[in-house]
Design a protein around this motif. Structure first.
Motif, PDB file in Angstrom:
ATOM      1  N   GLY A  83       0.794  -1.219   0.000  1.00  0.00           N
ATOM      2  CA  GLY A  83       0.000   0.000   0.000  1.00  0.00           C
ATOM      3  C   GLY A  83       0.826   1.268   0.000  1.00  0.00           C
ATOM      4  N   ALA A  84       2.137   1.163   0.266  1.00  0.00           N
ATOM      5  CA  ALA A  84       2.978   2.359   0.342  1.00  0.00           C
ATOM      6  C   ALA A  84       4.350   2.084  -0.268  1.00  0.00           C
ATOM      7  N   LEU A  85       4.892   3.117  -0.906  1.00  0.00           N
ATOM      8  CA  LEU A  85       6.252   3.067  -1.452  1.00  0.00           C
ATOM      9  C   LEU A  85       7.093   4.055  -0.659  1.00  0.00           C
ATOM     10  N   TYR A  86       8.243   3.604  -0.208  1.00  0.00           N
ATOM     11  CA  TYR A  86       9.176   4.439   0.534  1.00  0.00           C
ATOM     12  C   TYR A  86      10.276   4.885  -0.413  1.00  0.00           C
ATOM     13  N   VAL A  87      10.504   6.185  -0.483  1.00  0.00           N
ATOM     14  CA  VAL A  87      11.515   6.738  -1.373  1.00  0.00           C
ATOM     15  C   VAL A  87      12.455   7.586  -0.518  1.00  0.00           C
ATOM     16  N   ASP A  88      13.757   7.263  -0.558  1.00  0.00           N
ATOM     17  CA  ASP A  88      14.767   7.953   0.250  1.00  0.00           C
ATOM     18  C   ASP A  88      15.725   8.712  -0.653  1.00  0.00           C
ATOM     19  N   PHE A  89      16.135   9.894  -0.205  1.00  0.00           N
ATOM     20  CA  PHE A  89      17.166  10.692  -0.871  1.00  0.00           C
ATOM     21  C   PHE A  89      18.412  10.562  -0.015  1.00  0.00           C
ATOM     22  N   ILE A  90      19.494   9.996  -0.563  1.00  0.00           N
ATOM     23  CA  ILE A  90      20.651   9.560   0.228  1.00  0.00           C
ATOM     24  C   ILE A  90      21.915  10.250  -0.266  1.00  0.00           C
ATOM     25  N   THR A  91      22.790  10.639   0.664  1.00  0.00           N
ATOM     26  CA  THR A  91      24.063  11.280   0.326  1.00  0.00           C
ATOM     27  C   THR A  91      25.128  10.231   0.014  1.00  0.00           C
ATOM     28  N   GLU A  92      26.318  10.718  -0.345  1.00  0.00           N
ATOM     29  CA  GLU A  92      27.457   9.830  -0.609  1.00  0.00           C
ATOM     30  C   GLU A  92      27.866   9.043   0.627  1.00  0.00           C
ATOM     31  N   GLN A  93      27.626   9.617   1.798  1.00  0.00           N
ATOM     32  CA  GLN A  93      27.996   8.966   3.060  1.00  0.00           C
ATOM     33  C   GLN A  93      26.880   8.047   3.572  1.00  0.00           C
ATOM     34  N   ASP A  94      25.915   7.709   2.729  1.00  0.00           N
ATOM     35  CA  ASP A  94      24.793   6.827   3.066  1.00  0.00           C
ATOM     36  C   ASP A  94      23.891   7.383   4.165  1.00  0.00           C
ATOM     37  N   SER A  95      23.766   8.700   4.214  1.00  0.00           N
ATOM     38  CA  SER A  95      22.840   9.327   5.152  1.00  0.00           C
ATOM     39  C   SER A  95      21.549   9.674   4.418  1.00  0.00           C
ATOM     40  N   VAL A  96      20.437   9.270   4.991  1.00  0.00           N
ATOM     41  CA  VAL A  96      19.146   9.612   4.403  1.00  0.00           C
ATOM     42  C   VAL A  96      18.819  11.041   4.816  1.00  0.00           C
ATOM     43  N   ILE A  97      18.723  11.945   3.830  1.00  0.00           N
ATOM     44  CA  ILE A  97      18.454  13.340   4.164  1.00  0.00           C
ATOM     45  C   ILE A  97      16.987  13.709   3.953  1.00  0.00           C
ATOM     46  N   ARG A  98      16.292  12.976   3.106  1.00  0.00           N
ATOM     47  CA  ARG A  98      14.858  13.165   2.934  1.00  0.00           C
ATOM     48  C   ARG A  98      14.238  11.809   2.654  1.00  0.00           C
ATOM     49  N   SER A  99      13.038  11.637   3.159  1.00  0.00           N
ATOM     50  CA  SER A  99      12.347  10.372   2.958  1.00  0.00           C
ATOM     51  C   SER A  99      10.870  10.643   2.724  1.00  0.00           C
ATOM     52  N   LEU A 100      10.283   9.906   1.797  1.00  0.00           N
ATOM     53  CA  LEU A 100       8.865  10.034   1.486  1.00  0.00           C
ATOM     54  C   LEU A 100       8.180   8.692   1.658  1.00  0.00           C
ATOM     55  N   LYS A 101       6.941   8.725   2.114  1.00  0.00           N
ATOM     56  CA  LYS A 101       6.088   7.541   2.137  1.00  0.00           C
ATOM     57  C   LYS A 101       4.889   7.877   1.255  1.00  0.00           C
ATOM     58  N   LEU A 102       4.833   7.250   0.086  1.00  0.00           N
ATOM     59  CA  LEU A 102       3.822   7.591  -0.908  1.00  0.00           C
ATOM     60  C   LEU A 102       2.802   6.461  -1.047  1.00  0.00           C
ATOM     61  N   PRO A 103       1.509   6.801  -1.121  1.00  0.00           N
ATOM     62  CA  PRO A 103       0.500   5.756  -1.307  1.00  0.00           C
ATOM     63  C   PRO A 103       0.553   5.197  -2.730  1.00  0.00           C
ATOM     64  N   ILE A 104       0.460   3.889  -2.833  1.00  0.00           N
ATOM     65  CA  ILE A 104       0.461   3.231  -4.143  1.00  0.00           C
ATOM     66  C   ILE A 104      -0.987   3.099  -4.605  1.00  0.00           C
ATOM     67  N   THR A 105      -1.255   3.673  -5.771  1.00  0.00           N
ATOM     68  CA  THR A 105      -2.587   3.609  -6.353  1.00  0.00           C
ATOM     69  C   THR A 105      -2.496   2.850  -7.668  1.00  0.00           C
ATOM     70  N   THR A 106      -3.166   1.727  -7.746  1.00  0.00           N
ATOM     71  CA  THR A 106      -3.141   0.847  -8.922  1.00  0.00           C
ATOM     72  C   THR A 106      -1.723   0.572  -9.405  1.00  0.00           C
ATOM     73  N   GLY A 107      -0.818   0.360  -8.478  1.00  0.00           N
ATOM     74  CA  GLY A 107       0.550  -0.010  -8.815  1.00  0.00           C
ATOM     75  C   GLY A 107       1.460   1.145  -9.182  1.00  0.00           C
ATOM     76  N   MET A 108       1.003   2.394  -9.030  1.00  0.00           N
ATOM     77  CA  MET A 108       1.813   3.547  -9.426  1.00  0.00           C
ATOM     78  C   MET A 108       1.832   4.613  -8.330  1.00  0.00           C
ATOM     79  N   VAL A 109       2.909   5.389  -8.327  1.00  0.00           N
ATOM     80  CA  VAL A 109       3.042   6.528  -7.423  1.00  0.00           C
ATOM     81  C   VAL A 109       3.669   7.689  -8.182  1.00  0.00           C
ATOM     82  N   VAL A 110       3.457   8.890  -7.674  1.00  0.00           N
ATOM     83  CA  VAL A 110       4.149  10.073  -8.183  1.00  0.00           C
ATOM     84  C   VAL A 110       4.695  10.828  -6.983  1.00  0.00           C
ATOM     85  N   GLY A 111       5.855  11.455  -7.167  1.00  0.00           N
ATOM     86  CA  GLY A 111       6.466  12.187  -6.069  1.00  0.00           C
ATOM     87  C   GLY A 111       7.501  13.170  -6.565  1.00  0.00           C
TER      88      GLY A 111
END
Length: 155
Positions: A83-111
């Motif tokens: 039901g949800a897709l997690y999308v992370d924005f990660i630096t070179e040092q493997d630090s997550v600086i932004r994270s999104l939890k997006l609802p999946i609708t009919t197999g697709m998400v936009v963000g």
């Protein structure tokens, strides 16, 4: 006499063929293997995420627009498993600086991720996954690599 033996032989052959029609065949090993693999795939479905970015290169201050497709199985059909897709924005040092939890609708998400002026030049990654995909490990996550350099100084 010969016709009597011939008719007896034909009758016996037909009787044997008739009896063999009702004897169960031995299972074909290939059919067994295909059946076992199909049963395993049905009980352990594998999701995949494909991210489609709006452009290949970005500069500081841009917005990264993306569309994600969550598929399942060998035919890559759109998934209704998660039901949800997690999308992370990660630096070179493997630090997550932004994270999104997006609802999946009919197999697709936009963000989107807005790239503020506080970002430094270098390499960043966008990683996308569902909770179901975490069972298989990070090798199954979708990852996109982004690089940009500082803007040249204006003279």
């Amino acid at each position: 006499m010969k016709s009597n033996k011939l008719s007896l032989s034909i009758g016996l052959l037909c009787s044997i063929l008739l009896l063999l029609a009702f004897v169960p065949k031995a299972d074909d090993p290939i059919e067994k293997l295909v059946g076992a693999l199909q049963k395993w795939a049905d009980t352990n479905p594998q999701e995949k995420v494909y991210l489609h970015m709006d452009k290949p290169y970005y500069a500081l201050g841009d917005t990264i627009w993306f569309k994600g497709y969550v598929t399942i199985g060998s035919r890559h059909q759109l998934s209704a498993l998660s039901g949800a897709l997690y999308v992370d924005f990660i630096t070179e040092q493997d630090s997550v600086i932004r994270s999104l939890k997006l609802p999946i609708t009919t197999g697709m998400v936009v963000g989107e991720f807005a790239l503020g002026d506080d970002f430094k030049e270098g390499s960043y990654r966008i990683r996308a996954y569902t909770q179901w995909m975490r069972n298989a490990g990070e090798d199954y996550f979708s990852t996109k690599l982004l690089r940009w350099a500082a803007q040249p100084a204006k003279i």
